[in-house]
Design an enzyme around this catalytic site. Structure first.
Site, PDB file in Angstrom:
ATOM      1  N   ASP A  11       0.850  -1.205   0.000  1.00 50.32           N
ATOM      2  CA  ASP A  11       0.000   0.000   0.000  1.00 50.32           C
ATOM      3  C   ASP A  11       0.879   1.246   0.000  1.00 50.32           C
ATOM      4  O   ASP A  11       0.663   2.174   0.788  1.00 50.32           O
ATOM      5  CB  ASP A  11      -0.936  -0.016   1.218  1.00 50.32           C
ATOM      6  CG  ASP A  11      -1.972  -1.128   1.122  1.00 50.32           C
ATOM      7  OD1 ASP A  11      -2.497  -1.353   0.018  1.00 50.32           O
ATOM      8  OD2 ASP A  11      -2.237  -1.782   2.141  1.00 50.32           O
ATOM      9  N   LYS A  63     -12.042  -4.951  -5.644  1.00 51.00           N
ATOM     10  CA  LYS A  63     -13.403  -4.882  -5.074  1.00 51.00           C
ATOM     11  C   LYS A  63     -14.395  -4.346  -6.103  1.00 51.00           C
ATOM     12  O   LYS A  63     -15.101  -3.369  -5.878  1.00 51.00           O
ATOM     13  CB  LYS A  63     -13.422  -4.025  -3.815  1.00 51.00           C
ATOM     14  CG  LYS A  63     -12.503  -4.544  -2.707  1.00 51.00           C
ATOM     15  CD  LYS A  63     -12.694  -3.766  -1.434  1.00 51.00           C
ATOM     16  CE  LYS A  63     -11.826  -4.273  -0.299  1.00 51.00           C
ATOM     17  NZ  LYS A  63     -10.399  -3.964  -0.439  1.00 51.00           N
ATOM     18  N   LEU A  64     -14.487  -5.033  -7.233  1.00 56.07           N
ATOM     19  CA  LEU A  64     -15.332  -4.548  -8.330  1.00 56.07           C
ATOM     20  C   LEU A  64     -16.819  -4.647  -7.987  1.00 56.07           C
ATOM     21  O   LEU A  64     -17.261  -5.603  -7.336  1.00 56.07           O
ATOM     22  CB  LEU A  64     -15.050  -5.357  -9.601  1.00 56.07           C
ATOM     23  CG  LEU A  64     -13.631  -5.254 -10.172  1.00 56.07           C
ATOM     24  CD1 LEU A  64     -13.478  -6.185 -11.372  1.00 56.07           C
ATOM     25  CD2 LEU A  64     -13.303  -3.827 -10.575  1.00 56.07           C
ATOM     26  N   PHE A  65     -17.562  -3.661  -8.448  1.00 55.81           N
ATOM     27  CA  PHE A  65     -19.031  -3.667  -8.313  1.00 55.81           C
ATOM     28  C   PHE A  65     -19.609  -2.790  -9.419  1.00 55.81           C
ATOM     29  O   PHE A  65     -19.266  -1.620  -9.523  1.00 55.81           O
ATOM     30  CB  PHE A  65     -19.447  -3.122  -6.940  1.00 55.81           C
ATOM     31  CG  PHE A  65     -20.923  -3.215  -6.682  1.00 55.81           C
ATOM     32  CD1 PHE A  65     -21.458  -4.335  -6.068  1.00 55.81           C
ATOM     33  CD2 PHE A  65     -21.781  -2.193  -7.052  1.00 55.81           C
ATOM     34  CE1 PHE A  65     -22.827  -4.432  -5.833  1.00 55.81           C
ATOM     35  CE2 PHE A  65     -23.149  -2.276  -6.815  1.00 55.81           C
ATOM     36  CZ  PHE A  65     -23.674  -3.402  -6.201  1.00 55.81           C
ATOM     37  N   GLY A  68     -23.659  -6.409 -14.131  1.00 51.17           N
ATOM     38  CA  GLY A  68     -22.982  -7.671 -14.419  1.00 51.17           C
ATOM     39  C   GLY A  68     -22.149  -7.624 -15.698  1.00 51.17           C
ATOM     40  O   GLY A  68     -20.999  -8.080 -15.725  1.00 51.17           O
ATOM     41  N   THR A 116     -14.604  -4.716   6.816  1.00 50.22           N
ATOM     42  CA  THR A 116     -14.382  -4.741   8.267  1.00 50.22           C
ATOM     43  C   THR A 116     -14.385  -3.339   8.863  1.00 50.22           C
ATOM     44  O   THR A 116     -14.445  -3.198  10.082  1.00 50.22           O
ATOM     45  CB  THR A 116     -13.042  -5.434   8.606  1.00 50.22           C
ATOM     46  OG1 THR A 116     -12.033  -4.893   7.749  1.00 50.22           O
ATOM     47  CG2 THR A 116     -13.129  -6.923   8.404  1.00 50.22           C
ATOM     48  N   GLN A 188      -6.876  -0.941  12.176  1.00 51.43           N
ATOM     49  CA  GLN A 188      -7.533  -2.249  12.214  1.00 51.43           C
ATOM     50  C   GLN A 188      -8.129  -2.468  13.601  1.00 51.43           C
ATOM     51  O   GLN A 188      -7.496  -2.155  14.609  1.00 51.43           O
ATOM     52  CB  GLN A 188      -6.539  -3.376  11.898  1.00 51.43           C
ATOM     53  CG  GLN A 188      -5.968  -3.315  10.494  1.00 51.43           C
ATOM     54  CD  GLN A 188      -6.963  -3.767   9.433  1.00 51.43           C
ATOM     55  OE1 GLN A 188      -8.134  -3.968   9.719  1.00 51.43           O
ATOM     56  NE2 GLN A 188      -6.494  -3.916   8.208  1.00 51.43           N
TER      57      GLN A 188
END
Ligand code: C5P
Length: 229
Positions: A11, A63-65, A68, A116, A188
């Site tokens: 990162d 993290k694809l969205f 479709g 999370t 975290q």
């Protein structure tokens, strides 16, 4: 031979820093996660270089969205590079589209359950149905796996619960939020040690800052590997 149960999250702000980190870690680490922060700054080129020239395995954390058809097309484009893991949101229609796009390649599709960083108030704000966040995470994991996901991303504190699902047999559980005993938590919250995460059923642990922020990243990675059962 590297122990690929450890995936190091790169990162860093630029691809050159990522390349230097991997050179510093050398043979001890064979698997890298490249996320959105780096992907918008040359990260795909870094992923290809690490794979093609240095023989590393690559986890693209995108993290694809989307609809479709768009997810399928995006995954089909990525699949040609031969990377190992790709994340998509764990909604069944997204998982099915991603699996279609990845067909004919070995790229594994991992479903994100509930981030999370979210709590119940965030789920309310996003109009996500009422209920305990752990139950929703478990239900989303089961649905993503039923839809054909090769695995799911989970906090180490959810790993055991997901591993116990019948749908999880033979599928991957990959856990970020892992901290060696005594390490800084950073942002975290729901963390576990590397050994605990593996004992609870994780196939891979993702560790970032405890390695790349360490004075000696190679020693930090080795200490984590030494901890694994
Ligand atoms: O530095 P740290 O070990 O916390 O890095 C964990 C990595 O895993 C980061 O790249 C972070 O974006 C990612 N991640 C996470 N929690 C999730 C999903 C991804 O920490 N639920």
């Amino acid at each position: 031979m590297s122990d690929d149960r450890l995936i190091v999250a790169i990162d860093l702000p630029n691809a050159l820093g990522g390349l230097q980190l991997s050179q510093n870690l050398g043979d001890s680490v064979g698997f890298y996660k490249i996320g959105l922060g780096m992907l918008t700054g040359g990260g795909l080129a870094l992923a290809n270089e690490l794979k093609d020239e240095h023989g590393k395995r690559i986890f693209l954390d995108m993290k694809l969205f989307d609809i479709g058809a768009t997810v399928e097309a995006a995954v089909r484009g990525l699949a040609q590079f031969g990377h190992d893991f790709l994340t998509v949101h764990g909604d069944p229609h997204i998982v099915r589209a991603a699996k279609e796009g990845a067909s004919g390649s070995d790229m594994k599709i991992l479903g994100v359950t509930v981030l999370t960083s979210l709590d119940r108030a965030d789920l309310d704000a996003g109009c996500i149905k009422a209920g305990d966040i752990h139950d929703i995470t478990l239900e989303r994991a089961a649905k993503a796996l039923e839809a054909g996901a090769d695995g799911v991303i989970a906090s180490p504190q959810e790993a055991a619960m997901i591993r116990a699902l019948p749908e999880a047999a033979g599928r991957l559980i990959v856990t970020p939020g892992v901290r060696p005993a005594g390490a800084e938590l950073g942002d975290q919250k729901r963390v576990a040690t590397p050994a605990r995460a593996i004992e609870d059923g994780a196939d891979h642990i993702v560790v970032g800052r405890p390695i790349w922020q360490a004075a000696n990243p190679r020693e930090a990675a080795q200490a984590i590997l030494d901890e694994l059962p």
